[in-house]
Design a protein around this motif. Structure first.
Motif, short mmCIF file in Angstrom:
data_model
loop_
_atom_site.label_atom_id
_atom_site.label_comp_id
_atom_site.label_asym_id
_atom_site.label_seq_id
_atom_site.Cartn_x
_atom_site.Cartn_y
_atom_site.Cartn_z
N LYS A 10 0.62 -1.30 -0.14
CA LYS A 10 -0.13 0.19 0.16
C LYS A 10 0.42 0.96 -0.09
O LYS A 10 1.72 1.36 1.11
CB LYS A 10 -0.77 -0.25 1.50
CG LYS A 10 -2.08 1.17 1.02
CD LYS A 10 -3.02 0.10 2.23
CE LYS A 10 -4.60 1.74 2.21
NZ LYS A 10 -5.44 0.73 2.81
N ARG A 11 0.80 2.04 -0.93
CA ARG A 11 1.58 3.38 -0.87
C ARG A 11 0.97 4.50 -1.83
O ARG A 11 -0.45 4.24 -2.35
CB ARG A 11 2.37 3.22 -1.77
CG ARG A 11 2.89 2.46 -3.45
CD ARG A 11 3.83 2.39 -3.94
NE ARG A 11 3.77 2.00 -5.47
CZ ARG A 11 3.79 3.54 -6.33
NH1 ARG A 11 4.05 4.09 -5.51
NH2 ARG A 11 3.66 2.77 -7.65
N LYS A 12 1.49 5.57 -1.39
CA LYS A 12 0.56 6.68 -1.98
C LYS A 12 0.72 6.64 -3.66
O LYS A 12 2.00 6.29 -4.74
CB LYS A 12 1.09 8.36 -1.69
CG LYS A 12 1.04 7.94 -0.71
CD LYS A 12 1.51 9.83 -0.12
CE LYS A 12 0.62 10.15 1.32
NZ LYS A 12 1.27 11.31 2.12
N ILE A 13 -0.12 7.16 -4.91
CA ILE A 13 -0.05 7.31 -6.40
C ILE A 13 -0.79 8.08 -6.89
O ILE A 13 -1.64 8.38 -6.23
CB ILE A 13 -0.29 5.89 -6.98
CG1 ILE A 13 0.25 5.04 -7.89
CG2 ILE A 13 -2.07 4.75 -6.69
CD1 ILE A 13 0.33 3.77 -8.52
N ILE A 14 -0.74 8.28 -8.16
CA ILE A 14 -1.61 9.53 -8.85
C ILE A 14 -3.41 8.71 -9.00
O ILE A 14 -2.76 7.50 -9.81
CB ILE A 14 -0.69 10.41 -9.92
CG1 ILE A 14 -0.59 9.08 -11.19
CG2 ILE A 14 0.31 10.78 -9.14
CD1 ILE A 14 -0.75 10.62 -11.91
N HIS A 15 -3.57 9.49 -9.03
CA HIS A 15 -5.43 9.08 -9.92
C HIS A 15 -6.04 10.21 -10.51
O HIS A 15 -5.33 11.01 -10.36
CB HIS A 15 -6.07 8.45 -8.79
CG HIS A 15 -7.58 7.87 -8.92
ND1 HIS A 15 -7.84 7.08 -9.25
CD2 HIS A 15 -8.77 9.55 -9.74
CE1 HIS A 15 -9.28 7.12 -9.84
NE2 HIS A 15 -9.57 8.12 -9.78
N ALA A 71 1.72 15.13 -18.42
CA ALA A 71 2.93 14.35 -19.40
C ALA A 71 4.47 14.92 -19.21
O ALA A 71 5.41 13.34 -18.96
CB ALA A 71 2.72 13.43 -20.50
N GLN A 72 4.12 16.04 -19.58
CA GLN A 72 5.24 17.13 -19.45
C GLN A 72 6.19 16.87 -18.51
O GLN A 72 7.37 17.26 -18.23
CB GLN A 72 5.02 17.98 -20.40
CG GLN A 72 4.90 17.97 -21.34
CD GLN A 72 4.08 19.01 -22.23
OE1 GLN A 72 4.08 20.51 -21.24
NE2 GLN A 72 2.85 19.65 -23.11
N ALA A 73 5.19 17.14 -16.99
CA ALA A 73 5.86 17.45 -15.60
C ALA A 73 6.67 15.77 -14.94
O ALA A 73 7.36 16.73 -14.22
CB ALA A 73 4.62 18.43 -15.20
N CYS A 74 5.93 14.87 -15.87
CA CYS A 74 6.34 14.02 -14.56
C CYS A 74 7.11 13.13 -15.80
O CYS A 74 7.74 12.62 -16.89
CB CYS A 74 5.04 12.72 -15.32
SG CYS A 74 5.72 11.27 -14.63
N ALA A 90 5.41 8.82 -16.62
CA ALA A 90 4.44 7.46 -16.02
C ALA A 90 3.05 7.48 -16.93
O ALA A 90 2.10 7.03 -16.64
CB ALA A 90 4.50 7.57 -14.17
N ILE A 91 3.16 9.21 -17.56
CA ILE A 91 1.72 9.61 -17.66
C ILE A 91 1.66 9.35 -19.38
O ILE A 91 3.00 10.29 -19.83
CB ILE A 91 1.19 10.83 -17.36
CG1 ILE A 91 1.55 10.40 -15.56
CG2 ILE A 91 0.19 11.51 -17.83
CD1 ILE A 91 0.61 11.88 -15.18
N GLU A 92 1.26 9.16 -20.02
CA GLU A 92 1.48 9.53 -21.72
C GLU A 92 -0.25 9.65 -22.14
O GLU A 92 -1.32 9.92 -21.31
CB GLU A 92 1.65 8.07 -22.26
CG GLU A 92 2.82 7.81 -22.21
CD GLU A 92 3.21 6.41 -23.09
OE1 GLU A 92 3.00 6.12 -23.92
OE2 GLU A 92 4.63 6.01 -23.40
N MET A 93 -0.11 10.75 -23.42
CA MET A 93 -1.68 10.66 -23.73
C MET A 93 -1.87 9.83 -24.74
O MET A 93 -1.34 9.52 -25.31
CB MET A 93 -1.30 12.21 -24.17
CG MET A 93 -0.61 13.19 -23.54
SD MET A 93 -2.01 13.58 -22.36
CE MET A 93 -3.49 13.84 -22.53
N VAL A 94 -3.35 9.36 -24.95
CA VAL A 94 -3.86 8.11 -25.08
C VAL A 94 -5.38 8.26 -25.46
O VAL A 94 -6.16 8.84 -24.21
CB VAL A 94 -3.53 6.85 -24.78
CG1 VAL A 94 -4.16 5.43 -25.29
CG2 VAL A 94 -2.03 6.04 -23.71
N VAL A 100 0.44 4.60 -17.66
CA VAL A 100 1.24 3.75 -18.38
C VAL A 100 1.43 2.75 -17.03
O VAL A 100 1.36 1.28 -17.36
CB VAL A 100 2.07 3.69 -19.23
CG1 VAL A 100 1.31 5.07 -20.20
CG2 VAL A 100 3.19 5.19 -18.16
N SER A 101 1.91 2.81 -16.37
CA SER A 101 2.25 1.65 -15.47
C SER A 101 2.73 2.23 -14.08
O SER A 101 3.51 3.18 -13.81
CB SER A 101 3.99 1.37 -15.56
OG SER A 101 4.71 0.16 -15.20
#
Length: 241
Positions: free
Chosen positions: A2-7, A20-23, A27-31, A38-39
């Motif tokens: 259990k950990r902190k993660i984005i939603h 996506a640019q700030a990551c 981890a973030i892509e535009m789909v 993405v993972s």
């Protein structure tokens, strides 16, 4: 674990791509026009993407998730870098470095309509796409650089005369391309050459902020601040105050 993660709330996401640019972990892509995680292994849960989101579509939650994998992130970023570097390289004519020398009074290509006056091209080098330029190119020495979001040339009618003239031109799409890679290339140019100034021209739409961030971070990475100016173009072709 259990950990902190984005939603990401897809209903709130407007597709601007700033997260996506700030990551920095990719981890973030535009789909399909929406931000996607993405993972789980790529997300460190620190939330660098949160302040960039204009709609509040991203938040930090605590839930069961795979642990953050730093080695997987490094491997992913290296693969993305190699892919960008290999795109249209080598013998491809589109990436061959060339300085464009103009004769006095030289005009551009004849207009399609014969009743319209010719307009001279002010382009000084090739290629112009930031992904393709060679950071060792001699035309960067003592150059005033224009870094433009590619839509700006279509929105602003006098783009050649007002912005390209007298500058080395670099273009890119801060929404569709990898801004972290842009940042690395710009920093490399700054480290290798004496740059007189940088002018950034972007559209007024939020996703264009990425190209501004890439330039400013590149100057910090290179530990070199050069004279900088920024021009914002509206979708109607006007220069915004």
């Amino acid at each position: 674990m259990k950990r902190k993660i984005i939603h990401i709330d897809e209903e709130k996401c407007n597709g601007c791509g700033l997260c996506a640019q700030a990551c920095h972990e990719g981890a973030i892509e535009m789909v399909d026009g929406k931000a996607k995680l993405v993972s789980e292994e790529y997300c460190d849960g620190l939330g660098d993407c949160l302040p960039e989101c204009p709609t509040g579509a991203i938040r930090i939650v605590e839930r069961e998730s795979k642990p953050y994998d730093e080695q997987a992130v490094k491997k992913r970023l290296e693969q993305k870098k190699r892919k960008s570097e290999s795109f249209c390289q080598g013998t491809c004519p589109g990436s061959m470095t060339k300085t464009i020398k103009k004769k006095t009074g030289q005009q551009g290509t004849t207009s399609v309509s014969s009743d319209k006056a010719d307009v001279a091209s002010e382009l000084n080098q090739w290629p112009v796409q930031l992904n393709l330029v060679n950071t060792d190119a001699a035309y960067f020495d003592d150059a005033d650089i224009l870094i433009a979001a590619d839509c700006t040339a279509y929105a602003y009618g006098n783009f050649h005369k007002d912005f390209i003239k007298g500058r080395i031109t670099l273009i890119g799409c801060p929404k569709l391309d990898d801004n972290n890679y842009y940042q690395q290339k710009i920093a490399d140019i700054l480290k290798k050459h004496r740059i007189k100034s940088i002018t950034v021209v972007r559209m007024t739409v939020p996703c264009c902020n990425g190209i501004v961030a890439a330039v400013k971070r590149a100057m910090l990475d290179a530990e070199l601040i050069v004279p900088y100016s920024e021009i914002v173009i509206g979708v109607d072709g006007s220069i915004q105050p």
